[in-house]
Structures are given as C-alpha cells and as structure tokens.
Design a protein around this motif. Structure first.
Motif, PDB file in Angstrom:
ATOM      1  N   SER A  60       0.817  -1.220   0.000  1.00 44.73           N
ATOM      2  CA  SER A  60       0.000   0.000   0.000  1.00 44.73           C
ATOM      3  C   SER A  60       0.845   1.261   0.000  1.00 44.73           C
ATOM      4  O   SER A  60       0.324   2.356  -0.260  1.00 44.73           O
ATOM      5  CB  SER A  60      -0.930  -0.007   1.215  1.00 44.73           C
ATOM      6  OG  SER A  60      -0.199   0.085   2.433  1.00 44.73           O
ATOM      7  N   SER A  63       4.260   1.906  -5.471  1.00 42.68           N
ATOM      8  CA  SER A  63       3.704   1.801  -6.814  1.00 42.68           C
ATOM      9  C   SER A  63       4.203   0.490  -7.399  1.00 42.68           C
ATOM     10  O   SER A  63       5.404   0.334  -7.659  1.00 42.68           O
ATOM     11  CB  SER A  63       4.135   2.983  -7.678  1.00 42.68           C
ATOM     12  OG  SER A  63       3.687   2.800  -9.015  1.00 42.68           O
ATOM     13  N   THR A  73       6.163   5.139  -2.670  1.00 42.58           N
ATOM     14  CA  THR A  73       5.417   6.372  -2.907  1.00 42.58           C
ATOM     15  C   THR A  73       4.814   6.947  -1.630  1.00 42.58           C
ATOM     16  O   THR A  73       4.059   7.930  -1.706  1.00 42.58           O
ATOM     17  CB  THR A  73       4.289   6.122  -3.927  1.00 42.58           C
ATOM     18  OG1 THR A  73       3.431   5.077  -3.452  1.00 42.58           O
ATOM     19  CG2 THR A  73       4.859   5.743  -5.286  1.00 42.58           C
ATOM     20  N   ASP A  76       0.819   8.187  -1.124  1.00 43.56           N
ATOM     21  CA  ASP A  76       0.150   8.589  -2.372  1.00 43.56           C
ATOM     22  C   ASP A  76      -1.032   7.685  -2.695  1.00 43.56           C
ATOM     23  O   ASP A  76      -2.059   8.150  -3.208  1.00 43.56           O
ATOM     24  CB  ASP A  76       1.146   8.573  -3.533  1.00 43.56           C
ATOM     25  CG  ASP A  76       2.117   9.737  -3.469  1.00 43.56           C
ATOM     26  OD1 ASP A  76       1.899  10.635  -2.621  1.00 43.56           O
ATOM     27  OD2 ASP A  76       3.097   9.754  -4.240  1.00 43.56           O
ATOM     28  N   ASN A  77      -0.902   6.393  -2.438  1.00 49.88           N
ATOM     29  CA  ASN A  77      -2.013   5.476  -2.724  1.00 49.88           C
ATOM     30  C   ASN A  77      -3.221   5.795  -1.871  1.00 49.88           C
ATOM     31  O   ASN A  77      -4.369   5.731  -2.351  1.00 49.88           O
ATOM     32  CB  ASN A  77      -1.570   4.033  -2.485  1.00 49.88           C
ATOM     33  CG  ASN A  77      -0.549   3.561  -3.497  1.00 49.88           C
ATOM     34  OD1 ASN A  77      -0.589   3.959  -4.659  1.00 49.88           O
ATOM     35  ND2 ASN A  77       0.385   2.729  -3.063  1.00 49.88           N
ATOM     36  N   TYR A  78      -2.994   6.155  -0.624  1.00 48.55           N
ATOM     37  CA  TYR A  78      -4.110   6.517   0.251  1.00 48.55           C
ATOM     38  C   TYR A  78      -4.729   7.846  -0.193  1.00 48.55           C
ATOM     39  O   TYR A  78      -5.951   8.018  -0.100  1.00 48.55           O
ATOM     40  CB  TYR A  78      -3.633   6.594   1.704  1.00 48.55           C
ATOM     41  CG  TYR A  78      -3.246   5.260   2.277  1.00 48.55           C
ATOM     42  CD1 TYR A  78      -4.208   4.421   2.833  1.00 48.55           C
ATOM     43  CD2 TYR A  78      -1.924   4.814   2.253  1.00 48.55           C
ATOM     44  CE1 TYR A  78      -3.862   3.184   3.366  1.00 48.55           C
ATOM     45  CE2 TYR A  78      -1.572   3.584   2.769  1.00 48.55           C
ATOM     46  CZ  TYR A  78      -2.545   2.775   3.330  1.00 48.55           C
ATOM     47  OH  TYR A  78      -2.204   1.545   3.836  1.00 48.55           O
ATOM     48  N   THR A  80      -4.882   8.795  -3.280  1.00 49.74           N
ATOM     49  CA  THR A  80      -5.672   8.419  -4.459  1.00 49.74           C
ATOM     50  C   THR A  80      -7.019   7.842  -4.061  1.00 49.74           C
ATOM     51  O   THR A  80      -8.051   8.155  -4.660  1.00 49.74           O
ATOM     52  CB  THR A  80      -4.893   7.402  -5.309  1.00 49.74           C
ATOM     53  OG1 THR A  80      -3.640   7.974  -5.702  1.00 49.74           O
ATOM     54  CG2 THR A  80      -5.677   7.010  -6.544  1.00 49.74           C
ATOM     55  N   TYR A 275      -9.535  -2.100  -9.440  1.00 48.50           N
ATOM     56  CA  TYR A 275      -8.245  -1.427  -9.344  1.00 48.50           C
ATOM     57  C   TYR A 275      -7.106  -2.411  -9.618  1.00 48.50           C
ATOM     58  O   TYR A 275      -6.126  -2.079 -10.294  1.00 48.50           O
ATOM     59  CB  TYR A 275      -8.067  -0.802  -7.962  1.00 48.50           C
ATOM     60  CG  TYR A 275      -8.313   0.686  -7.922  1.00 48.50           C
ATOM     61  CD1 TYR A 275      -7.412   1.578  -8.495  1.00 48.50           C
ATOM     62  CD2 TYR A 275      -9.447   1.204  -7.309  1.00 48.50           C
ATOM     63  CE1 TYR A 275      -7.633   2.952  -8.457  1.00 48.50           C
ATOM     64  CE2 TYR A 275      -9.685   2.572  -7.268  1.00 48.50           C
ATOM     65  CZ  TYR A 275      -8.769   3.439  -7.848  1.00 48.50           C
ATOM     66  OH  TYR A 275      -8.993   4.793  -7.819  1.00 48.50           O
ATOM     67  N   ASP A 281      -3.547  -1.253 -10.901  1.00 50.13           N
ATOM     68  CA  ASP A 281      -2.966  -0.400  -9.863  1.00 50.13           C
ATOM     69  C   ASP A 281      -3.006  -1.163  -8.546  1.00 50.13           C
ATOM     70  O   ASP A 281      -3.900  -0.975  -7.721  1.00 50.13           O
ATOM     71  CB  ASP A 281      -3.746   0.921  -9.770  1.00 50.13           C
ATOM     72  CG  ASP A 281      -3.048   1.949  -8.890  1.00 50.13           C
ATOM     73  OD1 ASP A 281      -2.070   1.570  -8.216  1.00 50.13           O
ATOM     74  OD2 ASP A 281      -3.482   3.114  -8.867  1.00 50.13           O
ATOM     75  N   GLY A 283      -1.031  -1.046  -5.979  1.00 48.91           N
ATOM     76  CA  GLY A 283      -0.747  -0.267  -4.781  1.00 48.91           C
ATOM     77  C   GLY A 283      -1.997   0.361  -4.209  1.00 48.91           C
ATOM     78  O   GLY A 283      -2.251   0.284  -2.993  1.00 48.91           O
ATOM     79  N   THR A 284      -2.814   0.996  -5.064  1.00 48.20           N
ATOM     80  CA  THR A 284      -4.065   1.594  -4.590  1.00 48.20           C
ATOM     81  C   THR A 284      -5.035   0.521  -4.119  1.00 48.20           C
ATOM     82  O   THR A 284      -5.744   0.705  -3.124  1.00 48.20           O
ATOM     83  CB  THR A 284      -4.697   2.436  -5.704  1.00 48.20           C
ATOM     84  OG1 THR A 284      -3.759   3.410  -6.154  1.00 48.20           O
ATOM     85  CG2 THR A 284      -5.947   3.141  -5.210  1.00 48.20           C
ATOM     86  N   ALA A 287      -4.004  -0.392  -0.716  1.00 47.24           N
ATOM     87  CA  ALA A 287      -4.390   0.639   0.247  1.00 47.24           C
ATOM     88  C   ALA A 287      -5.869   0.526   0.602  1.00 47.24           C
ATOM     89  O   ALA A 287      -6.254   0.656   1.771  1.00 47.24           O
ATOM     90  CB  ALA A 287      -4.080   2.022  -0.315  1.00 47.24           C
TER      91      ALA A 287
END
Length: 314
Positions: A60, A63, A73, A76-78, A80, A275, A281, A283-284, A287
């Motif tokens: 999470s 990337s 990152t 950043d995922n959170y 997003t 996702y 994606d 990573g997102t 998260a």
C-alpha cells in the motif's frame, strides 16, 4: 588439602529443578503428535492468509510495477483512494447493500428456524428443502436468476398477469438492481444460517416451553420470552459475521452486472478488484484493502467487547 576432600561450589540438582528442566520434554512428549498435526494447517494459514495481509500493508506504500520494479510512494495510494469519486460511490453502495441484507435477509433464517422447530412431523424434509438452494453452483444460480429477472421472465409475467401494467426492470433499473441481488443471495444462502439457528433452538430445554404452556403462554409469548432471549448471543455473533461478509461482497455484483447499471451495484470490494485487475494499480488496491481490514478489525473488537459484557452480565 586432600583433593578427595576438596569442597566444591556446585549445587546438586534437586528433584524440583530436575522437574522444571524436564518439563518441556514432558510437554513435547505429551503434545508432540498434536503439534505435528497442527503444523501443516498453521503453515497454510500463515502462507495464504497472514503473509498476503502483511504484504498488502507493505504494497500500500508502493507503486507496484512487475516489469520495472516497485517504487516507494509513501501515502500517495491513500491520497488516491480518498480523492477518487468512485470510492465514495462504492462506500455508499456497500452501506446500502449491507442495510438491505440486514432488513431483508438477516431475519429470514431466524424465522425459518423457529418455524421448523415448531413442526412436529416431517421436520427433516423441511430442513433439507431449506438448505437445498445453498448447494446450487453459482454458475447455475446466476443463470437461473437472470432468467427469472428477465423482462419477459416468469416474475414479470406473474406481475403483469396479476396487477397489469408493465413489468419491472430488475437488473437494468438502478432502483431495483441492488434489491434484486439481495433477494437472490438471501434465497440461496439463508439455509446454512438457518441450520445454526435451528440447532440453537433445539438445544433450549423443553422444560421451559412446557412450563410456559402450563402457565398459559401462547406460541408468540414463548418465542418472545424464551426463544429469542436464548438466541441473543448467537444473533449478535451472526450479525457481526453478516456485517463483515456483506462488506466484502463483490461476486454477484461482478458476475451479473459488473457494477452496473451506472455504478449502482459497484461495491467497495468490487472496486478493489477493478483497481487490481482492470486498472492494474495494485498499490491503490492494497491501500483500499488495508482500510477495509482496519474497519473490519474495529468491528470485530467491538463485537468481542459486547459479547464479553453480555457474558459477564449473564
């Protein structure tokens, strides 16, 4: 000094110390085979459950790129997740789905369990009949209900023949799509919960019911004052399990409607899948999974706290 009479500082091992030293060996000898049988299950549990959970926490913050390598990152995922309007839609749809399952489906197995327990003859036949939908393969289930919900299917044909007018667009109308899925899943899944409630009802001492009948209590009074209070702990447990289960729903929403129409059945878990598989994606998606894990963990701890208070009060 004679070496034979030389004093020593060593302390002889007494029987208690020897017993303490041999205690692990005794435990290993006593429970060794049990531990040996538990180790494969524990290894599978660790490999396929807790390891993915921990890796989800790690991913999470990255990337994920399987070609060029992962890149850290931070949050950043959170960010997003919090900025995506589809997440808000998915959360709203998931809460709506959980609410529908609560008011439509949660009480069905309780009612059936109490009704079957009151039947004197052919009780086994009714148990089997109530559980049969649960063994239908999901492929057959979705095909069956897609036919039932068809604009010219049997449900709409019955509606138009009884009340006239036009039929209902169960799967293409945003007002009916989620409700239709809840009815389908309630019909298919209530049998397993019904068996649990039925076992709990049948474990209630029959003397209580006989004493209530002697005192003139009717069936509704017996259910209200004996059956339901006896099922309180089980009902609370099943409520928490249903909340956890329905919060992760995505299978029927994906198989029948793919989140449509117009994102009306886009649930939070389905958005995680999209996702990960459609938008690639990971990573997102990780998260979002972490956030769901934390929320469900809080609900589980709340349940244990309430259950402990209920046990202490009892």
């Amino acid at each position: 000094m004679n070496p034979l009479t030389k004093s020593t500082t060593s302390v002889p091992i007494g029987p208690q110390a020897a017993a303490r030293r041999s205690r692990p060996q005794v435990l290993l000898r006593k429970y060794g085979w049990s531990l040996a049988f538990l180790l494969p299950a524990a290894a599978i549990f660790l490999l396929f459950l807790w390891l993915p959970i921990m890796k989800g926490f790690v991913y999470s913050f990255y990337s994920i790129d399987f070609v060029n390598g992962n890149k850290f990152t931070g949050l950043d995922n959170y960010r997003t997740v919090l900025a995506d309007p589809d997440v808000r839609i998915a959360i709203k749809n998931t809460l709506y789905y959980m609410f529908l399952c609560l008011i439509i489906g949660f009480w069905v197995p309780i009612v059936f369990a109490i009704a079957i327990s009151e039947i004197k003859r052919f009780q086994g036949v009714f148990r089997v009949a109530a559980y049969l939908p649960n063994v239908i393969p999901v492929v057959v289930l979705y095909g069956l209900w897609r036919w039932l919900y068809d604009p010219v299917g049997p449900i709409n044909a019955s509606i138009t023949s009884l009340w006239g007018g036009e039929g209902i667009s169960f799967l293409s109308d945003t007002s009916w799509s989620m409700i239709s899925l809840v009815f389908m899943e309630t019909w298919q899944q209530f049998g397993s919960a019904m068996l649990l409630y039925l076992a709990a009802v049948l474990s209630i001492p029959r003397d209580w019911y006989e004493a209530a009948e002697i005192d003139g209590a009717g069936i509704w009074q017996r259910i209200r004052h004996i059956t339901l209070p006896s099922l309180r702990s089980l009902i609370l447990l099943m409520l928490v399990l249903q909340i956890i289960g329905t919060s992760q729903a995505y299978q029927s929403q994906l198989a029948l409607l793919d989140g449509g129409p117009m994102n009306a059945t886009l649930t939070y878990a389905l958005l995680i899948v999209k996702y990960a598989t459609t938008r690639l994606d990971m990573g997102t998606a990780s998260a979002m999974g972490v956030l769901m894990f934390l929320v469900l963990g809080v609900l589980a701890m709340l349940h244990f706290r309430l259950d402990r208070k209920g046990g202490d009060a009892a």
